[in-house]
Structure formats: C-alpha cells, structure tokens
Design a protein around this motif. Structure first.
Motif, PDB file in Angstrom:
ATOM      1  N   ARG A 170     -42.647 -34.103 -99.440  1.00 47.86           N
ATOM      2  CA  ARG A 170     -43.569 -35.078-100.046  1.00 47.86           C
ATOM      3  C   ARG A 170     -44.704 -35.481 -99.110  1.00 47.86           C
ATOM      4  O   ARG A 170     -45.795 -35.828 -99.566  1.00 47.86           O
ATOM      5  CB  ARG A 170     -42.800 -36.331-100.477  1.00 47.86           C
ATOM      6  N   ASP A 171     -44.448 -35.451 -97.809  1.00 44.65           N
ATOM      7  CA  ASP A 171     -45.477 -35.881 -96.868  1.00 44.65           C
ATOM      8  C   ASP A 171     -46.596 -34.856 -96.717  1.00 44.65           C
ATOM      9  O   ASP A 171     -47.705 -35.195 -96.292  1.00 44.65           O
ATOM     10  CB  ASP A 171     -44.859 -36.145 -95.487  1.00 44.65           C
ATOM     11  N   THR A 172     -46.321 -33.610 -97.042  1.00 41.41           N
ATOM     12  CA  THR A 172     -47.328 -32.556 -96.855  1.00 41.41           C
ATOM     13  C   THR A 172     -47.827 -31.954 -98.162  1.00 41.41           C
ATOM     14  O   THR A 172     -48.815 -31.214 -98.164  1.00 41.41           O
ATOM     15  CB  THR A 172     -46.755 -31.422 -95.978  1.00 41.41           C
ATOM     16  N   LEU A 183     -49.688 -21.872-100.970  1.00 35.65           N
ATOM     17  CA  LEU A 183     -48.275 -21.985-100.622  1.00 35.65           C
ATOM     18  C   LEU A 183     -47.864 -20.871 -99.663  1.00 35.65           C
ATOM     19  O   LEU A 183     -47.054 -21.078 -98.762  1.00 35.65           O
ATOM     20  CB  LEU A 183     -47.412 -21.935-101.884  1.00 35.65           C
ATOM     21  N   ALA A 184     -48.457 -19.679 -99.861  1.00 37.48           N
ATOM     22  CA  ALA A 184     -48.112 -18.544 -99.009  1.00 37.48           C
ATOM     23  C   ALA A 184     -48.645 -18.703 -97.595  1.00 37.48           C
ATOM     24  O   ALA A 184     -48.230 -17.973 -96.683  1.00 37.48           O
ATOM     25  CB  ALA A 184     -48.650 -17.253 -99.625  1.00 37.48           C
ATOM     26  N   PHE A 232     -39.961 -27.472 -92.452  1.00 39.00           N
ATOM     27  CA  PHE A 232     -40.060 -26.039 -92.189  1.00 39.00           C
ATOM     28  C   PHE A 232     -40.322 -25.289 -93.492  1.00 39.00           C
ATOM     29  O   PHE A 232     -39.420 -24.792 -94.150  1.00 39.00           O
ATOM     30  CB  PHE A 232     -38.769 -25.534 -91.540  1.00 39.00           C
ATOM     31  N   GLY A 233     -41.558 -25.235 -93.922  1.00 48.82           N
ATOM     32  CA  GLY A 233     -41.948 -24.387 -95.022  1.00 48.82           C
ATOM     33  C   GLY A 233     -41.705 -24.897 -96.433  1.00 48.82           C
ATOM     34  O   GLY A 233     -41.359 -26.057 -96.661  1.00 48.82           O
ATOM     35  N   VAL A 234     -41.896 -23.967 -97.393  1.00 53.11           N
ATOM     36  CA  VAL A 234     -41.747 -24.211 -98.824  1.00 53.11           C
ATOM     37  C   VAL A 234     -40.658 -23.288 -99.350  1.00 53.11           C
ATOM     38  O   VAL A 234     -40.634 -22.096 -99.016  1.00 53.11           O
ATOM     39  CB  VAL A 234     -43.068 -23.945 -99.573  1.00 53.11           C
ATOM     40  N   ALA A 235     -39.756 -23.812-100.170  1.00 49.58           N
ATOM     41  CA  ALA A 235     -38.628 -23.019-100.670  1.00 49.58           C
ATOM     42  C   ALA A 235     -38.768 -22.719-102.158  1.00 49.58           C
ATOM     43  O   ALA A 235     -39.426 -23.462-102.896  1.00 49.58           O
ATOM     44  CB  ALA A 235     -37.314 -23.753-100.416  1.00 49.58           C
ATOM     45  N   THR A 236     -38.164 -21.621-102.588  1.00 45.33           N
ATOM     46  CA  THR A 236     -38.053 -21.323-104.016  1.00 45.33           C
ATOM     47  C   THR A 236     -36.618 -21.626-104.421  1.00 45.33           C
ATOM     48  O   THR A 236     -35.679 -21.013-103.896  1.00 45.33           O
ATOM     49  CB  THR A 236     -38.383 -19.849-104.313  1.00 45.33           C
ATOM     50  N   LEU A 237     -36.455 -22.564-105.342  1.00 43.96           N
ATOM     51  CA  LEU A 237     -35.127 -23.050-105.719  1.00 43.96           C
ATOM     52  C   LEU A 237     -35.046 -23.273-107.224  1.00 43.96           C
ATOM     53  O   LEU A 237     -36.071 -23.458-107.890  1.00 43.96           O
ATOM     54  CB  LEU A 237     -34.830 -24.365-104.992  1.00 43.96           C
ATOM     55  N   PRO A 238     -33.843 -23.283-107.794  1.00 40.16           N
ATOM     56  CA  PRO A 238     -33.698 -23.574-109.224  1.00 40.16           C
ATOM     57  C   PRO A 238     -34.121 -25.009-109.520  1.00 40.16           C
ATOM     58  O   PRO A 238     -33.670 -25.947-108.851  1.00 40.16           O
ATOM     59  CB  PRO A 238     -32.196 -23.376-109.477  1.00 40.16           C
ATOM     60  N   LYS A 239     -34.968 -25.192-110.485  1.00 41.37           N
ATOM     61  CA  LYS A 239     -35.459 -26.527-110.813  1.00 41.37           C
ATOM     62  C   LYS A 239     -34.325 -27.460-111.222  1.00 41.37           C
ATOM     63  O   LYS A 239     -34.305 -28.643-110.881  1.00 41.37           O
ATOM     64  CB  LYS A 239     -36.490 -26.432-111.940  1.00 41.37           C
ATOM     65  N   LEU A 251     -38.462 -34.714-101.039  1.00 35.57           N
ATOM     66  CA  LEU A 251     -38.827 -33.393-101.538  1.00 35.57           C
ATOM     67  C   LEU A 251     -39.659 -33.532-102.802  1.00 35.57           C
ATOM     68  O   LEU A 251     -39.561 -34.523-103.522  1.00 35.57           O
ATOM     69  CB  LEU A 251     -37.574 -32.558-101.831  1.00 35.57           C
ATOM     70  N   ARG A 252     -40.455 -32.509-103.099  1.00 33.57           N
ATOM     71  CA  ARG A 252     -41.268 -32.528-104.300  1.00 33.57           C
ATOM     72  C   ARG A 252     -41.273 -31.142-104.944  1.00 33.57           C
ATOM     73  O   ARG A 252     -41.449 -30.129-104.250  1.00 33.57           O
ATOM     74  CB  ARG A 252     -42.708 -32.943-103.979  1.00 33.57           C
ATOM     75  N   ILE A 253     -41.064 -31.103-106.242  1.00 36.11           N
ATOM     76  CA  ILE A 253     -41.228 -29.865-106.998  1.00 36.11           C
ATOM     77  C   ILE A 253     -42.721 -29.637-107.155  1.00 36.11           C
ATOM     78  O   ILE A 253     -43.443 -30.489-107.673  1.00 36.11           O
ATOM     79  CB  ILE A 253     -40.534 -29.952-108.374  1.00 36.11           C
ATOM     80  N   LEU A 254     -43.203 -28.486-106.684  1.00 34.25           N
ATOM     81  CA  LEU A 254     -44.635 -28.223-106.630  1.00 34.25           C
ATOM     82  C   LEU A 254     -45.102 -27.448-107.856  1.00 34.25           C
ATOM     83  O   LEU A 254     -44.465 -26.469-108.271  1.00 34.25           O
ATOM     84  CB  LEU A 254     -44.974 -27.438-105.361  1.00 34.25           C
TER      85      LEU A 254
END
Length: 305
Positions: A170-172, A183-184, A232-239, A251-254
């Motif tokens: 959320r901070d970034t 994102l990449a 440490f980075g951005v993750a791909t996760l099940p919503k 955390l934030r769903i982007l």
C-alpha cells in the motif's frame, strides 16, 4: 464371503501393490496378505502370481477383480438405498494446493463438519504434481490441484477457476490502473517454476513484447505475502485468497491494464466401487467453490480501493 477380504484384494489389484493397498486401508502388509490368502483359500483358486517379480494377477485373479468391483458396488448401493452407513467416523483424506487452502476450503470443511459431525480429516498441502502422484497410488481420497493426471483410474472434474491478480504494498502502490511495464519494472513474484501461474505470467510478459524482468518463483503463498509486505516486489496471487489479507495487512490488489490467466482448479479422486467418500462430498465442494467465487466477484470493486 468376508467383504473386507474382497476389498483388500480389489485395492491390491487396482493399485498393483500390496504395500499401497495396505496404506490405503490403514492396515499392515501382513494383514493385507493374510486377507488375500484367506480369500484364495475360500474360493479355492490362486489370485496372485507370487512367482513374478512384479505384481501380477493370475487369470482367476483378473476374473475375480471384475466380480469384486460389482460386489463392492452392490454393497455401496445397498447402504445408500437402505439408509445405512459405515460404522465409525467418516475418514476423509484430502490433498490441496495452497491457493484452495487460502480461499474456499475452510468454509467448505465447515459445511462438511455440520453435515457429518464425526468425520475425521487428514489434510495434506502440497504442489499439484505431488498431489496427483498421491491420488494415483491411493494415498488420498480427494485432491484439489491445478493439473490433471494421466492415470485412467483417477477421475477429474473442473471446478470454478480463480482470478489471478497483481498484489503490491500500500505504501508504494495506489488505486490507479497500472500498465504492465510499470509493474514489470519491479521484482515480480509468482508460484513455483513450471506451475500454471508461473507459465501464465511468463506468457503475458512475452506477448507484451517487454524485456523479461526479474521473476522469482516461490512455492508458498505465505512466503510470497511476507515478501510483498516487506517491500520486495509485486506478487501474482489468487484474488479470492487475498481478500481477507488486504484488510489485515498493508497489501493492495492492483488494477492492471493486462489480465493474468485465471488459475484453473480440478477436483480428482480415484474411481472406487466400495468407497464413495470422495463422490459423497465432491458435489458439495463444487457447489461451495462456485458459490464462493460468485459472492467474491460481486464484491470485487471494493477490494481494489
């Protein structure tokens, strides 16, 4: 004829192993061998070719296996039609990938407990290949995975797929819609190498024409969440798995202009005539997953704000 002896022979023949059949029925190998020997003595024929180095049925054993399937199926039908049920608690051995455990599995197990108060649960959380190997050798009753196997004795049904999303700190990261190249530019975190989410992310990056970024393969959702939480980075996760976590953690769903491929879930079980535990609960699992996914989609907008 003792049906426990028939069941012992059926599972040995199906799994092509005395050891695996004993593990399936929670008995010792000596007990398994004794039951089959007693059955042979009662029938007056040899069912197993004990001279062969590999497990092999005799001609009589092959014929009796066909009859054993019919006999155990009839036993199950009698119990269902007359309202009977096996004595003791219903043992349920379930294997699941983490994505299911972190989403709808707890709610479904709560429903099963209310319907069968004395059921005994054995839960194994593993990767899809490991779970498919376990169901193939009879070590699990029901598994929820992202792949299907090639074992002809294992049946699979497609479940509601899971929407995959990018998750950041959320901070970034704010609530605006991001381009994939933005994102990449950060470290990308996804599931273990070779998994469907890992392959889906790589395919999305390749189709976009972007230079391949740093992609980290992690086998644990908990570890992925901690890495994102630590910046440490951005993750791909099940919503579906992230809804509760985004309320408790920074955390934030982007939102992204590009869509990640959904995670397809399969329910697999061994087709067995005398034990209908997996089939008994499978329909409720399919319905619960579908219902849960529907509710989450209806509330999806608020999760990204």
């Amino acid at each position: 004829m003792n049906l426990r002896f028939v069941e012992a022979f059926h599972w040995a023949a199906s799994l092509k192993s005395i050891t695996r059949a004993a593990e399936k029925l929670h008995i010792t190998q000596s007990t398994m061998s004794s039951r089959i020997a007693s059955l042979e003595e009662e029938l007056g024929v040899v069912l197993l070719d004990r001279r062969a180095k590999q497990f092999r049925l005799t001609a009589s054993g092959q014929r009796f296996q066909l009859l054993a399937v019919k006999l155990l199926s009839l036993q199950s039908q009698i119990r269902q039609e007359l309202g009977g049920s096996p004595a003791g608690p219903m043992a349920l051995r379930i294997g699941s990938i983490e994505s299911v455990v972190h989403s709808w599995l707890p709610g479904w197990l709560k429903e099963i407990r209310s319907r069968y108060p004395d059921f005994a649960l054995e839960l194994t959380v593993e990767t899809s290949p490991v779970l498919m190997e376990q169901i193939g050798r009879g070590a699990q009753d029901l598994v929820f995975t992202s792949i299907v196997g090639s074992d002809t004795a294992v049946r699979s049904r497609i479940m509601a797929s899971m929407e995959m999303v990018f998750v950041g700190h959320r901070d970034t990261h704010g609530t605006r819609r991001y381009r994939l190249e933005e994102l990449a530019a950060d470290d990308l975190i996804t599931f273990q190498r070779g998994s469907q989410p890992h392959q889906g992310l790589l395919q999305l990056l390749q189709e976009s024409g972007l230079p391949m970024p740093r992609v980290h393969a992690i086998s644990s959702i908990s570890a992925m969440v901690q890495l994102v939480e630590g910046g440490f980075g951005v993750a791909t996760l099940p919503k579906l798995a992230m809804r509760e976590l985004t309320r408790r953690l920074p955390l934030r769903i982007l939102r992204c202009e590009e869509t990640l491929p959904p995670l397809q879930i399969h329910a697999s079980y061994r087709e067995e005539p005398g034990s209908s535990v997996a089939e008994l609960v499978l329909d409720s699992a399919l319905e619960h997953a579908r219902r849960t996914q529907g509710k989450r989609r209806g509330a999806s907008t608020a999760d990204e704000d």
